[in-house]
Design an enzyme around this catalytic site. Structure first.
Site, PDB file in Angstrom:
ATOM      1  N   LEU A  56       0.842  -1.196   0.000  1.00  0.00           N
ATOM      2  CA  LEU A  56       0.000   0.000   0.000  1.00  0.00           C
ATOM      3  C   LEU A  56       0.876   1.244   0.000  1.00  0.00           C
ATOM      4  CD1 LEU A  56      -2.495  -1.102   2.798  1.00  0.00           C
ATOM      5  CD2 LEU A  56      -3.068  -0.785   0.381  1.00  0.00           C
TER       6      LEU A  56
ATOM      7  N   LYS B  19      -4.914  -0.695  10.339  1.00  0.00           N
ATOM      8  CA  LYS B  19      -3.793  -1.341   9.652  1.00  0.00           C
ATOM      9  C   LYS B  19      -3.146  -2.267  10.662  1.00  0.00           C
ATOM     10  CE  LYS B  19       0.334  -0.547   6.826  1.00  0.00           C
ATOM     11  NZ  LYS B  19       0.450  -1.960   6.565  1.00  0.00           N
TER      12      LYS B  19
ATOM     13  N   ARG C  89       3.420 -13.763   2.818  1.00  0.00           N
ATOM     14  CA  ARG C  89       3.397 -12.895   1.651  1.00  0.00           C
ATOM     15  C   ARG C  89       4.698 -12.999   0.858  1.00  0.00           C
ATOM     16  NH1 ARG C  89       3.691  -6.542   2.106  1.00  0.00           N
ATOM     17  NH2 ARG C  89       3.956  -6.074  -0.090  1.00  0.00           N
TER      18      ARG C  89
ATOM     19  N   GLU D 292      -3.861 -10.748   8.384  1.00  0.00           N
ATOM     20  CA  GLU D 292      -2.631 -10.682   9.168  1.00  0.00           C
ATOM     21  C   GLU D 292      -2.734 -11.653  10.334  1.00  0.00           C
ATOM     22  OE1 GLU D 292      -0.060  -7.858   8.916  1.00  0.00           O
ATOM     23  OE2 GLU D 292      -0.952  -7.848   6.909  1.00  0.00           O
TER      24      GLU D 292
ATOM     25  N   CYS E 279      30.081   1.363  44.647  1.00  0.00           N
ATOM     26  CA  CYS E 279      29.050   0.426  44.204  1.00  0.00           C
ATOM     27  C   CYS E 279      27.828   0.524  45.122  1.00  0.00           C
ATOM     28  CB  CYS E 279      29.588  -1.006  44.209  1.00  0.00           C
ATOM     29  SG  CYS E 279      28.316  -2.223  43.829  1.00  0.00           S
TER      30      CYS E 279
ATOM     31  N   CYS F 250      30.701  -8.946  45.370  1.00  0.00           N
ATOM     32  CA  CYS F 250      29.545  -8.041  45.289  1.00  0.00           C
ATOM     33  C   CYS F 250      28.306  -8.901  45.122  1.00  0.00           C
ATOM     34  CB  CYS F 250      29.724  -7.092  44.104  1.00  0.00           C
ATOM     35  SG  CYS F 250      28.284  -6.068  43.755  1.00  0.00           S
TER      36      CYS F 250
HETATM   37  S1  IVH Z   1      -5.499  -4.448   2.171  1.00  0.00           S
HETATM   38  C1  IVH Z   1      -4.129  -4.431  -2.079  1.00  0.00           C
HETATM   39  N1  IVH Z   1      -6.005  -3.946   4.694  1.00  0.00           N
HETATM   40  O1  IVH Z   1      -0.379  -4.081   4.883  1.00  0.00           O
HETATM   41  C2  IVH Z   1      -4.177  -4.027  -0.688  1.00  0.00           C
HETATM   42  N2  IVH Z   1      -3.812  -4.597   4.136  1.00  0.00           N
HETATM   43  O2  IVH Z   1       1.064  -2.611   2.602  1.00  0.00           O
HETATM   44  C3  IVH Z   1      -3.886  -5.171   0.140  1.00  0.00           C
HETATM   45  N3  IVH Z   1      -2.291  -4.757   6.047  1.00  0.00           N
HETATM   46  O3  IVH Z   1       1.211  -6.697   4.214  1.00  0.00           O
HETATM   47  C4  IVH Z   1      -3.985  -5.068   1.518  1.00  0.00           C
HETATM   48  N4  IVH Z   1      -3.754  -4.180   7.572  1.00  0.00           N
HETATM   49  O4  IVH Z   1      -1.214  -7.458   4.775  1.00  0.00           O
HETATM   50  C5  IVH Z   1      -5.072  -4.306   3.807  1.00  0.00           C
HETATM   51  N5  IVH Z   1      -6.625  -3.492   6.876  1.00  0.00           N
HETATM   52  C6  IVH Z   1      -5.700  -3.863   5.997  1.00  0.00           C
HETATM   53  C7  IVH Z   1      -4.378  -4.151   6.384  1.00  0.00           C
HETATM   54  C8  IVH Z   1      -3.463  -4.518   5.418  1.00  0.00           C
HETATM   55  C9  IVH Z   1      -2.506  -4.553   7.344  1.00  0.00           C
HETATM   56  C10 IVH Z   1      -1.007  -5.174   5.447  1.00  0.00           C
HETATM   57  C11 IVH Z   1      -1.109  -6.153   4.319  1.00  0.00           C
HETATM   58  C12 IVH Z   1       0.204  -5.957   3.611  1.00  0.00           C
HETATM   59  C13 IVH Z   1       0.486  -4.520   3.867  1.00  0.00           C
HETATM   60  C14 IVH Z   1       0.247  -3.713   2.599  1.00  0.00           C
END
Ligand code: IVH
Length: 745
Positions: free
Chosen positions: A112, A161, A182, A219, A472, A501
């Site tokens: 992203l 996220k 991944r 995740e 000490c 000590c």
């Molecule tokens: S959508 C095409 N939603 O961030 C977009 N990704 O930079 C795909 N990640 O390792 C991902 N939270 O696993 C999406 N709410 C969320 C996310 C998320 C964490 C992770 C994803 C990937 C990374 C992408």
């Protein structure tokens, strides 16, 4: 809930009436009756798992669940052919794998683009020039494509996220069949064996019409509370705490052995689908995934980017109340048709962006600085703080590292959130910590928070600086300053009183008895403190003179524990050389260096006699480490202690040095099976060392197996080895074999 705790994950004791009735019922079943019951039990248990782990609305109590689970387990024991691939009993860690095969993503897993401010988010939606003309952003792309009109508002989904390990799950005809990391987005690692054990990964989709293939992405996260608890236990046991939940989750998932994954509180949270599921909106996709049995990421629908900004701020307020860690928010265009119009740039979708929260920072008053004395006498300043929450954890103290950090490296902040003050030259202004200071703490990704500096308050004027004591704080001995000519800022302040000590003596005994050193089971912190306080032990060699009569009267001991401890101490007399070397606690000599020294010199006497040139000739030993070893081996107090250890029966066994040519081949042609948890190395490391020595590691025990190396909680493989009469080794036995010192008789 009882059914997801405990080592085996199934701690159901068959002690009471209900459990006995279940056992009797199963015993009376014929295969047809059992098959019919399995057909009821599996979906029933999967449904309760879902209610409990995904929806959080259980319908039955733990006890009832455990009875159903136990019934299924008993049926599967009696009729192994009835064990279905989607049986919840498969969640308890199965057999380890030998390696992680590559795992291909048919649809690449993307990354992203990032935003760090509200303006970055506004630019994501639209960018205008000075005259107000639309110049960029997704609104322009959608307008140009005719996908939206001038007055249309774009709807977004805002989700956390998740700060974990990105994983793809594969379901074929509704059944969980595989999981992969991944990796680089196209090829990751196959982690099916560990991901299968996660409690909220459904073994079967809840649908009567599953697609032939569905891939779900999300995740894997380590639940924060469980993580902190695990670290507390590790620290109590004298083990190094794990740095952060994300790396620990990743490390657990990428292990060959599924055991730890099945025991640790790991979660899979879904945030998207790869193949097999297209819905009109992203929100509908998440809802559908949830209905199919997955825990999905929470989300908020937002009309326009200003609502997005507000939703991200709200999520930011509660981010530390979530049971797992998040490092930002992901903003996604909700409408799938619009997503398609926007498409992708190189590795990321144009329809989504990740907003990263800044690391959490707070200020709190300093109560005091305590100077703590470590095993090697190094004195470290530790700030005692008025307890404060930062980044989701409560902090009471934080290290100031060393004199230089404490007395010179404190930045000045106008406020906890502000930027550090800079001088006319643009450099950050640095100062020393003073009495009455208010410190600024930050917790970024790691669990341990850092002290960045202090608030710039008028009260600082004239306040006393914090300085190191001259003596000490534990034993009162005058402290030494060890300057480092190359790096003048790296002064080490040390108490030279060593075993005289109490702080150093206790820490040394703890190190000596530790699992990775002499491995004296039962010699914990509290007992060490008692032994030291009563003057029963003044140096490690004294341990070997303790007897039951002396130990039994101590607090929380008694005859039995005392006898066990004496036996454990006795067993430690025969540890391999590398462990004994590590146990001696030579500064800078960790496990790896101890191993190198043992392998290179072969005997304790050769190491004691080695000069600088000989030490430097060993791979991995540099001038600093060589100097530390020489200091140690030329100190008569150390030689005396080694002599006492030997006189007390500690063997320091020689390592038989194999001839140069076949140095790596001591195990040529030998076949090994590893099982259980070894005390000081992972099974991966053990396997690597066996292979390096010419041996072979296989998965299952047969008559052709030469050795089974069994650790803690070894299971069926150990039983099989016993049955077939295969030689069984513990870790020490393996080490001896690797060093060519095992007595084959
Ligand atoms: S959508 C095409 N939603 O961030 C977009 N990704 O930079 C795909 N990640 O390792 C991902 N939270 O696993 C999406 N709410 C969320 C996310 C998320 C964490 C992770 C994803 C990937 C990374 C992408």
């Amino acid at each position: 809930m009882a059914h997801d705790e405990g080592d085996a994950g199934i701690p159901t004791p068959l002690g009471d009436d209900a459990a006995r009735r279940v056992a009797a019922r199963v015993a009376a079943m014929d295969e047809a009756a059992a098959a019919a019951r399995v057909a009821e039990l599996v979906p029933e248990l999967l449904r309760h798992n879902y209610l409990y782990h995904v929806l959080g609305t259980p319908e039955i109590d733990d006890r009832s669940y455990d009875l159903l689970y136990r019934e299924l387990e008993l049926i599967e024991e009696r009729f192994p052919s009835l064990r279905r691939p989607d049986s919840p009993t498969r969640k308890v860690g199965g057999e380890p794998v030998d390696f992680l095969p590559p795992f291909e993503h048919r649809v690449p897993m993307l990354s992203l683009a990032n935003a760090f401010s509200a303006d970055d988010l506004r630019d994501f939606e639209e960018r205008r020039d000075d005259s107000g003309r639309l110049r960029g952003g997704i609104r322009k792309l959608l307008l140009d494509a005719g996908a939206i009109g001038e007055d249309d508002v774009i709807t977004y989904v805002v989700e956390p996220k998740l700060d974990g390990l990105a994983i793809e799950l594969v379901y074929e005809h509704g059944l969980f069949v595989a999981a992969g990391t991944r990796g680089d987005g196209r090829v990751g690692e196959d982690v099916t064996h560990t991901v299968r054990t996660l409690r909220n990964v459904p073994p079967r989709l809840f649908t009567d019409a599953p697609p032939p293939r569905l891939t779900v992405r999300g995740e894997v996260l380590f639940e924060l509370e469980g993580f902190l608890e695990m670290n507390r236990r590790r620290e109590e046991a004298g083990e190094k705490p794990y740095e952060n939940p994300r790396n620990t989750a990743a490390g657990t998932i990428r292990q060959l052995d599924p055991g730890p994954a099945s025991r640790r509180p790991l979660l899979f949270i879904a945030h998207s689908a790869g193949e097999g599921l297209v819905l009109p909106t992203h929100a509908a996709l998440l809802d559908r995934l949830r209905a199919l049995g997955f825990q999905t990421n929470e989300y908020e629908l937002c009309a326009g980017i200003e609502e997005v900004i507000a939703a991200i701020a709200r999520l930011g307020e509660r981010r530390h109340d979530l049971p797992y860690e998040i490092d930002g928010a992901v903003v996604k265009v909700n409408d799938t048709a619009l997503q398609e119009v926007l498409g992708f740039v190189t590795r990321s979708p144009r329809w989504a962006i990740a907003y990263k929260y800044p690391p959490d920072r707070v200020s709190t008053p300093l109560e005091s600085v305590v100077f703590s004395v470590g095993r090697t006498g190094v004195v470290t300043p530790v700030a005692q703080l008025v307890p404060v929450r930062v980044g989701g954890v409560t902090v009471r103290n934080a290290t100031l590292h060393n004199e230089h950090q404490m007395s010179r490296e404190m930045r000045l902040f106008p406020s906890a959130q502000g930027e550090p003050l800079r001088g006319a030259d643009g450099e950050e202004i640095k100062t020393g910590l003073r009495h009455g200071d208010v410190v600024v703490l930050q917790r970024a990704g790691d669990v341990i928070p850092q002290i960045l500096g202090v608030l710039d308050r008028p009260e600082r004027q004239g306040a006393r600086p914090w300085v190191y004591p001259e003596d000490c704080p534990v034993c009162g001995h005058r402290l030494d300053r060890e300057e480092n000519p190359k790096e003048p800022e790296k002064v080490t302040i040390r108490c030279p009183n060593r075993l005289g000590c109490r702080a150093q003596l206790q820490a040394s005994l703890k190190h000596f008895a530790g699992r990775r050193a002499m491995d004296i089971e039962g010699l914990g912190d509290k007992l060490i403190a008692q032994l030291v306080e009563r003057g029963l032990v003044t140096r490690p060699s004294d341990l070997y003179h303790l007897d039951v009569a002396t130990l039994a009267p101590l607090e929380r001991m008694g005859e039995k524990s005392a006898a066990n401890l004496v036996a454990a101490i006795d067993r430690s007399r025969r540890r391999p050389l590398e462990r004994c070397l590590f146990a001696l606690g030579i500064p800078q000599v960790g496990e790896a260096t101890a191993r190198d020294l043992a392998a290179a010199f072969g005997s304790l006497d050769a190491i004691l006699a080695a000069d600088e040139a000989a030490l430097l000739a060993v791979d991995g030993i540099g001038p600093d480490v060589a100097r530390r070893i020489l200091e140690f081996t030329s100190d008569p107090r150390n030689l005396e202690e080694i002599a006492r250890l030997r006189a007390a029966g500690v063997v320091f066994p020689d390592v038989e040095k194999p001839a140069q040519d076949d140095a790596a081949k001591v195990l040529d042609g030998k076949t090994f099976v590893l099982t259980g948890t070894l005390p000081s190395m992972t099974r991966d490391e053990a396997a690597a060392r066996i292979v390096a020595a010419g041996g072979k590691v296989v998965k299952s025990v047969s008559r052709r197996t030469d050795y089974v190396v069994a650790g803690d909680k070894a299971g069926s493989k150990l039983a099989k080895a016993q049955e077939l009469g295969v030689t069984i080794l513990d870790e020490d036995g393996l080490l001896a074999l690797l060093q060519g010192t095992r007595d084959e008789s």
